[in-house]
Design a protein around this motif. Structure first.
Motif, short mmCIF file in Angstrom:
data_model
loop_
_atom_site.label_atom_id
_atom_site.label_comp_id
_atom_site.label_asym_id
_atom_site.label_seq_id
_atom_site.Cartn_x
_atom_site.Cartn_y
_atom_site.Cartn_z
N THR A 73 -102.28 43.56 -71.39
CA THR A 73 -102.56 42.29 -70.51
C THR A 73 -101.16 41.14 -71.23
O THR A 73 -100.91 40.66 -70.03
CB THR A 73 -103.30 41.66 -70.86
N HIS A 81 -99.74 38.44 -65.79
CA HIS A 81 -100.48 39.15 -66.07
C HIS A 81 -99.96 40.23 -66.05
O HIS A 81 -99.54 40.73 -65.49
CB HIS A 81 -101.76 39.45 -66.18
N TYR A 84 -105.72 44.85 -66.75
CA TYR A 84 -107.15 44.32 -67.82
C TYR A 84 -108.61 45.34 -67.43
O TYR A 84 -109.26 45.66 -67.86
CB TYR A 84 -107.40 43.38 -67.94
N PRO A 366 -108.17 40.92 -64.36
CA PRO A 366 -108.05 39.47 -65.04
C PRO A 366 -109.12 38.87 -64.87
O PRO A 366 -109.38 37.63 -65.88
CB PRO A 366 -107.13 39.26 -65.07
#
Length: 903
Positions: A73, A81, A84, A366
């Motif tokens: 992540t 980011h 995920y 995310p």
């Protein structure tokens, strides 16, 4: 993702749940295992002997690397980011002991595949917070029956496969392993053996339920309670069939696919939702659902338009449908759809794909952290001391705590001194622990709490996570208020301060200080304060100067500069860090270049940009004062890259502009507008072909889509081949003479009819040629066009292959006019000369098949075609004057002057 627990999941009603009863949604990617998908043998080879772990290491390590990237992540691709992902759909296209022709042929290899690959891979995935969904594809359910792949043979293969896999140690009831029973069944017989194959009717749906139920039962008969995902007919596109003829059993959900081509929805959001409501919702209302194949991107050349759709028209609509349903887990794309260049690079070095589905999915993942499973681990939330009992610390914990005679592992510091604990007991609820002290806490005390390796466990049998030196809120009357949180707003014009007590606005704002180290350091003025109308523990401070994400901010105030509503004064605050949630500074363009390929434009900006799709219309490209179309728009880190529709050239003036739109930096700083920004043109000056000349086709300056092969034409050499519709080649030519009148011969070979090419001069179409069927790829013929105007100077001659399916060896650009008679020294007699009504042509060593006559202006006045011969008598009824005869065959041409005198 990394750090996410992978407790066993189960089905309750139409929800997938974790042991704590939370609803769970999973999001992942499709992972092929055969090396063809992941590197064509460059990165690893398909194992030949699954009993030898060394044979499997290359494949296993590569798949582990992919899983590491997809569960990391931390910031990647210039974004704030990473991925995920929470599950992997593993395709069994590389599997031990099975062949497509015969099914299971070597049980030893099959068992070794499970033991030496599946189990270690699943264990690694669990360490990365990933679930594994094993999907039966490849030789398990494809004995080459085409769409009739729900037959007797396939069922037996599935029953053999799943009864073995489900019962295997390390797989049976493994916390993070689930089963997808089959990939894309299509047709089934309404009754076994009756030859009535089909789908989309009740008789087939009922037959499929009866066909699939024994596979489910086989798994449960092993004692395995792993979650099962059951597919549907019609390439897994009609899950409503299960609502009509349901399967039976526990811990079961529905596995299906959704592409823009399904139902022909493509880029119509209403059609996407309508198809969902009719085909998918009836099953999802009853069971949890997992979409194990889903992808879209603008791709009009895709066979069947399977994935041809945009995020605006398809992607957002299908996400909305799945999210609103509330119990749908899903995948977007194969691993190769999401990260590019896997066949050349290791996964960690690959880039995020430019495809719209990939770009959108990376942004969406995310946002699903709320849907992650919880394994019941108790975690510290906060602790307080209150007037009710100043000898007690109330600690709030996530999840109910299991009862113990005494709780251990805690330590308390008051004003940095360790104090004795009398005991720890339950509070008024089982997720509150009371830490009893011998002495009362005073209002002026600072309290810290730690926990290490004690016996606190949740009712889910999970140990509490250690923590240290955590501040306990002193809420006693008379205690000094303290700041619990400092945060700027998005616009950067307000500071929000949250306190431990209800506060009054400060009377002297000059005592407060907000500092930043940006650009050498400066003080941000505080101009106004107010109490939040909904929560009086919150003060808002208006800032006299906008702050941005790049600013590192710290807040200070002296003792007694602020007071609570119960008249308690704040202690000194010194350089308390502020959580800066403001947008970033505006993004500025720093450089731009046209790459040497003449197509790729790269713009560089002052900082990383947020991913965006469909933003190309906000840019304007100008070449030599004319607007040019762009395509293949891609944002990657601090660059924007796009391609031009046509080739740009050396010396072109290239300018780009941006109209303020939706493009922002990762920190949400807006991209500033710019106009007529000059792009560095790196296209190299070509080698100019001086005309008239014979130019080999492979000596192009630029090309698109073609390839080169050996030629069997007279003279050998190479030719341009593998020509498809829309391919093209381009030549840089230089007319250094004075004449503008030319003839072009195209040397072509084609086994097909109706082939065609167009030719352009400086991107202006000047003609077209029908390519004849010569009978074979290497049977050559010349096609000649006259009256081609090429003005003196440098130009680009482009051949666009409108209809492909032919080869081209060369083009011969010849000048029309009196000076061309010296191009050949062949012996040839033309008499009489001057002539009046007839002329005879004799050529002992040169057979010709065409004679053309041109006046001195380059206009063709006579043309005769015939079988090859060495001698011809031809009428010439022309006005008095000088003319040029062009005598030619398919290979070459000879030019001679003749005078007509009718006296």
């Amino acid at each position: 993702w990394e750090g996410m627990p992978t407790p066993p999941l189960h089905v309750e009603g139409n929800k997938l749940k974790d042991p704590t009863g939370n609803n769970v949604l999973l999001h992942g990617w499709m992972q092929p295992t055969a090396s063809w998908f992941n590197g064509e043998g460059r990165q690893y080879h398909d194992p030949a002997d699954w009993t030898n772990p060394n044979n499997i290491a290359g494949m296993l390590n590569f798949l582990k690397e992919e899983a590491t990237v997809m569960s990391d992540t931390s910031p990647r691709y210039g974004q704030d980011h990473g991925w995920y992902a929470s599950f992997v759909r593993l395709n069994t296209d590389a599997i031990g002991g099975w062949t497509q022709e015969s099914g299971l042929v070597d049980p030893v290899q099959f068992d070794a595949w499970i033991k030496n690959f599946v189990v270690p891979y699943a264990e690694f995935l669990s360490s990365r917070g990933l679930y594994l969904v094993i999907s039966a594809v490849g030789p398990i359910n494809t004995p080459d029956n085409g769409t009739r792949n729900a037959g007797v043979v396939e069922q037996q293969r599935l029953r053999t496969f799943w009864s073995t896999v489900a019962n295997a140690p390390g797989v049976k009831n493994a916390d993070n392993i689930m089963f997808e029973l089959m990939n894309e069944p299509v047709d089934i017989e309404s009754s076994p053996g009756n030859g009535d194959w089909g789908n989309h009717e009740d008789k087939y749906y009922e037959a499929f339920t009866k066909w699939m139920q024994p596979v489910i039962d086989d798994i449960r008969n092993t004692g395995a309670e792993n979650v099962i995902w059951v597919p549907t007919l019609e390439w897994q596109g009609t899950p409503y069939q299960w609502a009509r003829f349901p399967f039976s059993g526990s811990n079961i959900g529905v596995a299906c696919h959704y592409y823009p081509a399904y139902g022909g929805v493509f880029d119509d959001p209403e059609a996407v939702q309508d198809l969902w409501d009719k085909q998918y919702k009836p099953a999802a209302d009853r069971w949890p659902m997992m979409i194990t194949e889903l992808f879209w991107t603008p791709y009009p050349n895709d066979p069947g338009n399977l994935v041809n759709g945009s995020t605006a028209g398809f992607g957002n609509a299908i996400k909305k449908a799945m999210d609103n349903q509330g119990n749908v887990s899903y995948i977007v794309g194969f691993i190769g759809d999401l990260i590019e260049d896997l066949k050349q690079s290791r996964p960690q070095n690959c880039h995020l794909s430019s495809r719209e589905g990939s770009q959108s999915y990376f942004k969406w993942l995310p946002t699903y952290t709320w849907a992650a499973p919880d394994d019941g681990t108790p975690k510290y939330e906060y602790a307080v001391v209150e007037d009710e009992n100043p000898k007690q610390i109330k600690m709030h914990v996530k999840h109910a705590i299991k009862s113990e005679d005494t709780f251990s592992g805690f330590s308390v510091y008051i004003d940095n001194q360790l104090v004795d604990i009398e005991g720890v007991a339950f509070g008024d609820t089982t997720n509150v622990l009371i830490i009893n002290l011998y002495d009362s806490v005073q209002p002026e005390n600072n309290i810290e709490l730690s926990y290490a390796d004690g016996n606190v466990t949740s009712v889910f049998e999970k140990a509490m996570i250690n923590f240290s030196n955590t501040t306990v809120y002193n809420m006693l009357e008379g205690a000094s208020p303290f700041i619990t949180k400092l945060q700027t707003n998005f616009n950067g014009d307000t500071l929000k301060a949250t306190f431990s007590q209800k506060m009054l606005p400060p009377s002297d704002l000059s005592l407060l200080s907000l500092e930043t180290d940006y650009n050498g350091g400066m003080t941000i003025p505080i101009t106004k304060s107010s109490v939040s109308p909904s929560d009086s523990t919150v003060l808002y401070f208006s800032l006299g100067q906008q702050v941005f994400a790049e600013y590192k901010l710290s807040f200070s105030c002296p003792e007694n500069s602020m007071v609570s509503s119960d008249s308690s004064y704040i202690g000194e605050v010194s350089n308390e860090l502020v959580s800066n949630k403001a947008m970033g500074l505006p993004v500025q363009i720093e450089a731009g270049r046209l790459e040497a390929d003449g197509f790729s434009v790269v713009l560089e900006f002052s900082k990383p940009l947020d991913i965006a799709v469909g933003q190309s219309e906000q840019f304007a490209l100008s070449v030599n004062g004319k607007t040019e179309a762009i395509k293949d728009f891609l944002i990657s880190e601090n660059t924007i890259r796009f391609s031009t529709v046509r080739a740009l050239h050396y010396g072109d003036e290239v300018l780009v502009g941006y109209t303020p739109g939706t493009i922002k930096a990762v920190d949400q700083g807006p991209l500033e507008a710019f106009n007529d920004y000059s792009i560095t043109n790196l296209a190299e000056e070509p080698s100019w072909h001086a005309i008239p000349a014979k130019i080999e086709a492979e000596d192009y300056t630029l090309q698109s889509g073609t390839a080169i092969e050996q030629s069997r034409d007279t003279g050998g050499g190479e030719n341009v081949a593998y020509i498809d519709n829309g391919d093209w080649i381009e030549f840089a030519i230089n007319n250094a003479g004075n004449s503008a009148s030319f003839e072009i011969t195209f040397r072509v070979a084609a086994p097909n009819n109706d082939c065609e090419l167009e030719y352009y001069l400086d991107d202006e179409k000047i003609g077209s040629v029908s390519v004849p069927n010569t009978g074979n790829w290497q049977v050559w013929q010349s096609v000649v066009v006259n009256d081609v105007t090429i003005e003196p100077g440098k130009h680009y001659l482009k051949l666009v292959f409108v209809t492909g399916g032919f080869n081209i060896n060369y083009i011969d650009v010849k000048q029309l006019g009196t000076s061309v008679e010296t191009l050949t020294e062949r012996q040839m007699s033309i008499y009489p000369n001057p002539a009046s009504t007839n002329v005879t042509i004799e050529s002992p060593g040169f057979k010709f098949s065409k004679v053309e006559v041109f006046d001195m202006a380059g206009k063709k006045v006579i043309q005769n075609s015939f079988d090859y011969q060495n001698e011809l008598q031809m009428p010439v009824r022309l006005r008095d004057g000088m003319y040029v005869l062009k005598i030619s065959n398919d290979i070459e041409s000879v030019f001679r002057k003749i005078v007509i005198d009718n006296k």
